[in-house]
Design a protein around this motif. Sequence first.
Motif, PDB file in Angstrom:
ATOM      1  N   ALA A 248      -3.471  -4.589  -0.488  1.00  0.00           N
ATOM      2  CA  ALA A 248      -3.455  -2.659  -0.247  1.00  0.00           C
ATOM      3  C   ALA A 248      -3.679  -2.615   1.754  1.00  0.00           C
ATOM      4  O   ALA A 248      -3.915  -2.464   2.249  1.00  0.00           O
ATOM      5  CB  ALA A 248      -3.632  -2.200  -0.743  1.00  0.00           C
ATOM      6  N   GLY A 249      -4.952  -2.865   1.921  1.00  0.00           N
ATOM      7  CA  GLY A 249      -5.908  -2.915   2.890  1.00  0.00           C
ATOM      8  C   GLY A 249      -6.035  -4.306   3.620  1.00  0.00           C
ATOM      9  O   GLY A 249      -5.590  -3.485   5.015  1.00  0.00           O
ATOM     10  N   VAL A 250      -5.311  -5.124   3.394  1.00  0.00           N
ATOM     11  CA  VAL A 250      -4.530  -6.273   4.591  1.00  0.00           C
ATOM     12  C   VAL A 250      -3.983  -5.849   4.772  1.00  0.00           C
ATOM     13  O   VAL A 250      -3.672  -6.035   5.822  1.00  0.00           O
ATOM     14  CB  VAL A 250      -5.076  -7.838   3.735  1.00  0.00           C
ATOM     15  CG1 VAL A 250      -4.722  -8.847   4.642  1.00  0.00           C
ATOM     16  CG2 VAL A 250      -6.522  -8.002   3.317  1.00  0.00           C
ATOM     17  N   SER A 251      -2.718  -5.302   3.869  1.00  0.00           N
ATOM     18  CA  SER A 251      -1.729  -5.571   4.713  1.00  0.00           C
ATOM     19  C   SER A 251      -1.093  -4.103   5.966  1.00  0.00           C
ATOM     20  O   SER A 251      -0.168  -4.473   6.588  1.00  0.00           O
ATOM     21  CB  SER A 251      -0.537  -4.729   3.328  1.00  0.00           C
ATOM     22  OG  SER A 251      -0.731  -3.165   2.833  1.00  0.00           O
ATOM     23  N   ILE A 252      -2.408  -3.362   6.089  1.00  0.00           N
ATOM     24  CA  ILE A 252      -2.635  -2.586   6.814  1.00  0.00           C
ATOM     25  C   ILE A 252      -3.087  -2.869   8.071  1.00  0.00           C
ATOM     26  O   ILE A 252      -3.905  -1.866   8.866  1.00  0.00           O
ATOM     27  CB  ILE A 252      -2.569  -1.003   6.744  1.00  0.00           C
ATOM     28  CG1 ILE A 252      -3.734  -0.925   6.003  1.00  0.00           C
ATOM     29  CG2 ILE A 252      -1.054  -0.771   5.774  1.00  0.00           C
ATOM     30  CD1 ILE A 252      -3.578   0.319   5.075  1.00  0.00           C
ATOM     31  N   ALA A 253      -4.792  -4.077   7.645  1.00  0.00           N
ATOM     32  CA  ALA A 253      -5.329  -4.332   8.804  1.00  0.00           C
ATOM     33  C   ALA A 253      -4.956  -4.119  10.325  1.00  0.00           C
ATOM     34  O   ALA A 253      -5.992  -4.640  10.758  1.00  0.00           O
ATOM     35  CB  ALA A 253      -5.688  -5.715   7.888  1.00  0.00           C
ATOM     36  N   THR A 254      -3.663  -4.881  10.424  1.00  0.00           N
ATOM     37  CA  THR A 254      -3.157  -4.945  11.609  1.00  0.00           C
ATOM     38  C   THR A 254      -3.042  -3.598  12.391  1.00  0.00           C
ATOM     39  O   THR A 254      -2.475  -3.816  13.712  1.00  0.00           O
ATOM     40  CB  THR A 254      -2.311  -5.398  11.863  1.00  0.00           C
ATOM     41  OG1 THR A 254      -1.405  -5.636  11.417  1.00  0.00           O
ATOM     42  CG2 THR A 254      -2.330  -7.235  11.373  1.00  0.00           C
ATOM     43  N   SER A 255      -2.684  -2.607  11.713  1.00  0.00           N
ATOM     44  CA  SER A 255      -2.571  -0.948  12.434  1.00  0.00           C
ATOM     45  C   SER A 255      -3.741  -0.845  12.805  1.00  0.00           C
ATOM     46  O   SER A 255      -5.012  -0.752  12.787  1.00  0.00           O
ATOM     47  CB  SER A 255      -1.934  -0.319  11.334  1.00  0.00           C
ATOM     48  OG  SER A 255      -2.310   0.974  11.496  1.00  0.00           O
ATOM     49  N   PRO A 256      -3.455  -0.327  13.872  1.00  0.00           N
ATOM     50  CA  PRO A 256      -4.656   0.990  14.892  1.00  0.00           C
ATOM     51  C   PRO A 256      -4.986   1.874  14.214  1.00  0.00           C
ATOM     52  O   PRO A 256      -6.340   2.397  14.150  1.00  0.00           O
ATOM     53  CB  PRO A 256      -4.147   1.628  15.766  1.00  0.00           C
ATOM     54  CG  PRO A 256      -2.879   0.776  16.193  1.00  0.00           C
ATOM     55  CD  PRO A 256      -2.281   0.339  14.819  1.00  0.00           C
ATOM     56  N   ILE A 257      -4.822   2.288  13.019  1.00  0.00           N
ATOM     57  CA  ILE A 257      -4.653   3.615  11.813  1.00  0.00           C
ATOM     58  C   ILE A 257      -5.819   2.745  10.883  1.00  0.00           C
ATOM     59  O   ILE A 257      -6.742   3.582  10.408  1.00  0.00           O
ATOM     60  CB  ILE A 257      -3.902   3.677  11.181  1.00  0.00           C
ATOM     61  CG1 ILE A 257      -4.634   5.513  10.888  1.00  0.00           C
ATOM     62  CG2 ILE A 257      -3.355   3.359  10.202  1.00  0.00           C
ATOM     63  CD1 ILE A 257      -4.656   6.481  11.792  1.00  0.00           C
ATOM     64  N   ALA A 258      -6.075   1.973  10.383  1.00  0.00           N
ATOM     65  CA  ALA A 258      -7.027   1.240   9.469  1.00  0.00           C
ATOM     66  C   ALA A 258      -8.756   1.467   9.883  1.00  0.00           C
ATOM     67  O   ALA A 258      -8.955   1.930   8.488  1.00  0.00           O
ATOM     68  CB  ALA A 258      -6.474  -0.616   9.779  1.00  0.00           C
ATOM     69  N   GLN A 259      -9.193   1.193  10.831  1.00  0.00           N
ATOM     70  CA  GLN A 259     -10.106   1.993  10.862  1.00  0.00           C
ATOM     71  C   GLN A 259     -10.761   3.922  10.762  1.00  0.00           C
ATOM     72  O   GLN A 259     -11.767   3.748  10.114  1.00  0.00           O
ATOM     73  CB  GLN A 259     -10.922   1.431  12.668  1.00  0.00           C
ATOM     74  CG  GLN A 259     -10.654  -0.257  12.621  1.00  0.00           C
ATOM     75  CD  GLN A 259     -11.576  -0.838  11.814  1.00  0.00           C
ATOM     76  OE1 GLN A 259     -13.197  -0.350  11.190  1.00  0.00           O
ATOM     77  NE2 GLN A 259     -11.155  -1.925  11.137  1.00  0.00           N
ATOM     78  N   TYR A 260      -9.688   4.117  11.436  1.00  0.00           N
ATOM     79  CA  TYR A 260      -9.605   5.836  10.757  1.00  0.00           C
ATOM     80  C   TYR A 260      -9.575   6.271   9.062  1.00  0.00           C
ATOM     81  O   TYR A 260     -10.631   6.810   8.952  1.00  0.00           O
ATOM     82  CB  TYR A 260      -8.602   6.152  11.968  1.00  0.00           C
ATOM     83  CG  TYR A 260      -8.996   7.585  11.853  1.00  0.00           C
ATOM     84  CD1 TYR A 260      -9.146   8.875  11.393  1.00  0.00           C
ATOM     85  CD2 TYR A 260      -7.876   7.813   9.924  1.00  0.00           C
ATOM     86  CE1 TYR A 260      -9.302  10.032  10.665  1.00  0.00           C
ATOM     87  CE2 TYR A 260      -7.244   9.642   9.583  1.00  0.00           C
ATOM     88  CZ  TYR A 260      -8.589  10.503  10.422  1.00  0.00           C
ATOM     89  OH  TYR A 260      -8.192  12.258   9.566  1.00  0.00           O
ATOM     90  N   ILE A 261      -8.807   5.095   8.685  1.00  0.00           N
ATOM     91  CA  ILE A 261      -8.782   5.253   7.108  1.00  0.00           C
ATOM     92  C   ILE A 261     -10.113   4.901   6.345  1.00  0.00           C
ATOM     93  O   ILE A 261     -10.654   5.465   5.511  1.00  0.00           O
ATOM     94  CB  ILE A 261      -7.448   4.656   6.331  1.00  0.00           C
ATOM     95  CG1 ILE A 261      -6.177   5.170   7.217  1.00  0.00           C
ATOM     96  CG2 ILE A 261      -7.486   4.500   4.910  1.00  0.00           C
ATOM     97  CD1 ILE A 261      -4.749   4.532   6.497  1.00  0.00           C
TER      98      ILE A 261
END
Length: 392
Positions: A248-261
């Motif tokens: 689940a984490g890896v699947s959105i790792a490339t999204s700009p929102i990842a670090q905010y989450i």
Amino acid sequence: MAEQSVVFSFFLIFTGAAIVASLALYTRQPLLVAYIALGACLGPYGLQMVTDTKLLTDISHVGIIFLLFLLGLDMQPSHLIHMLKKATLVAIGSSVLFFIIGYAVGFSFGYTQTECMIIGIALMFSSTIIGIKLLPTTVLHHRHTGELVVGLLLLQDIIAIMMLLFLYSGTGDSSDSETMIKFAKTLVALPLLILGAFVFVKFILLKLIQRFDRFHEYIFLLAIGWCLGLAELANLAGLSAEIGAFVAGVSIATSPIAQYIATSLKPLRDFFLILFFFSIGASFNLALVGLIAIPAVILALLVLSLKPIIFRFLLSHISESPAIGWEVGFRLGQISEFSLLIAYIAAGSMMIGEEASHLIQATAILTFLLSSYVVIFNFPSPIAVSDKLRRD
């Protein structure tokens, strides 16, 4: 357990944790040591002030799930695939060597053949929680050493899942064909889970995030729902919840929102991890210490001393430098929370006795404590004693 009892248990755990954490920081000790010691003191084998350790263990498991989710958020898929390919032989080779070491020690102390095998299996893995908890999230996760540690831990988790499937097959009347079906289901489920996660993120999740990114509460809830949802889906598919959370984490790792989450979920993760380490200390039967002290100390010393040497040797064969090999080895110089689960399942199915089960638990606790000391005094970590080594 009544609601009032849960609240009272939380009061004891977190007020006690605040006190012992303060003492630990004043005396420059690792906080993990304080949480485990507090569990042993307040648990059913100590002062008996907190007795429902099973409930606490179930709740604290959420902390492990969040830990893996946050780890996935920091891992770029291309880097992860490269590291998994590179580290596979190291993970398999080290697992085989430590199985042999564990079996030999168990045999020398007169445990049964099955107990020796379970002890050997328990020594094969390193702790995902300790390994990742002591990795600086802003430094090593974006460096080669961190990726190597994570890759090895994930490969070990996959091997551990296979071992757990084997043990689960011994808890009932499953035939050989049913056991093979379970293994086949797992092998098929993992790539399907990964593919499904990336498709869902691309066509649904990211579109929701882009549309409602102004509502921080919604992003927070969406992240938790995605993490726990995929964790539960993985669990239903015969994998582990930890694997699902990591995907689940890896699947959105490339999204700009990842670090905010990742930043938003860290306090929630720490809340549950305090419960996890408390439950480890609380579940240990202190009355058995006399029976298992010597073999537990021997196993712990072998793990602490040989894991760095073995990982250093194996990593040198895939062109890693001696410095990286030693650091990876020391960071992985303990056995795993999977080892505790293996001991619990094997004892519950009568494959091993209570003494062998507690031997594994004692070895886990000793290696958790001692390897934490080694890392925080010698390598960068969020809870390092030295200001020079402290990296969050």
